[in-house]
Write an enzyme that holds these catalytic residues in place. Structure first.
Site, PDB file in Angstrom:
ATOM      1  N   GLY A   1     -36.614 -40.547 -27.832  1.00 57.50           N
ATOM      2  CA  GLY A   1     -36.776 -41.134 -26.503  1.00 57.50           C
ATOM      3  C   GLY A   1     -36.727 -42.644 -26.518  1.00 57.50           C
ATOM      4  O   GLY A   1     -35.853 -43.245 -27.126  1.00 57.50           O
TER       5      GLY A   1
ATOM      6  N   GLU B   1     -47.813 -43.867 -28.958  1.00 53.49           N
ATOM      7  CA  GLU B   1     -47.636 -42.526 -28.400  1.00 53.49           C
ATOM      8  C   GLU B   1     -48.939 -41.919 -27.869  1.00 53.49           C
ATOM      9  O   GLU B   1     -48.970 -40.768 -27.482  1.00 53.49           O
ATOM     10  CB  GLU B   1     -47.008 -41.599 -29.448  1.00 53.49           C
ATOM     11  CG  GLU B   1     -45.640 -42.051 -29.913  1.00 53.49           C
ATOM     12  CD  GLU B   1     -44.561 -41.972 -28.841  1.00 53.49           C
ATOM     13  OE1 GLU B   1     -44.796 -41.345 -27.779  1.00 53.49           O
ATOM     14  OE2 GLU B   1     -43.483 -42.529 -29.050  1.00 53.49           O
TER      15      GLU B   1
END
Length: 131
Positions: free
Chosen positions: A9, A71
């Site tokens: 991503g 994250e």
């Protein structure tokens, strides 16, 4: 110690968080099992049918710990984590068959749009979105 990490991503080159990968060594393109969903500003990898397109990088312990923070992964507390780092097997590419780590989305995805082909770069081009 070093780790092989699959990214798919906004950490990939040319995308919004690419600077977080500076210092990592590119190992090759790859696909891993799973499916992608659009979480608005970034994608989420989920367990399931299909494959997800991305790249594998070698990172050291300190870099991996920094990425855990990016994250929103809380080591040893899966319930508190937005993403959870897991091992998966590379399906294709030069690293086929190797075990690598990746971040799997750890929240509900009700109402999220699936990215059927599993390629986030392609998806953002298709929908005309900046990464």
């Amino acid at each position: 110690m070093t780790h092989a990490l699959f990214i798919y991503g906004t950490l990939m080159p040319g995308l919004r968080l690419e600077a977080e990968m500076h210092g990592a060594r590119f190992m090759g393109p790859a696909q891993v099992p799973g499916r992608l969903v659009d979480l608005s500003r970034y994608p989420g990898l989920l367990h399931g049918e299909g494959s997800v397109v991305g790249e594998v990088y070698e990172v050291d312990d300190a870099h991996l710990a920094r990425l855990d923070g990016v994250e929103d992964m809380v080591p040893s507390d899966r319930a508190a984590s937005q993403y959870w780092r897991e091992e998966v097997t590379v399906l294709s590419g030069p690293l086929q068959g190797q075990r690598v780590q990746t971040y799997v989305y750890n929240r509900t995805v009700d109402g999220c749009r699936p990215i059927a082909h599993g390629d986030y770069r392609r998806y953002i081009r298709e929908v005309g979105r900046d990464s």
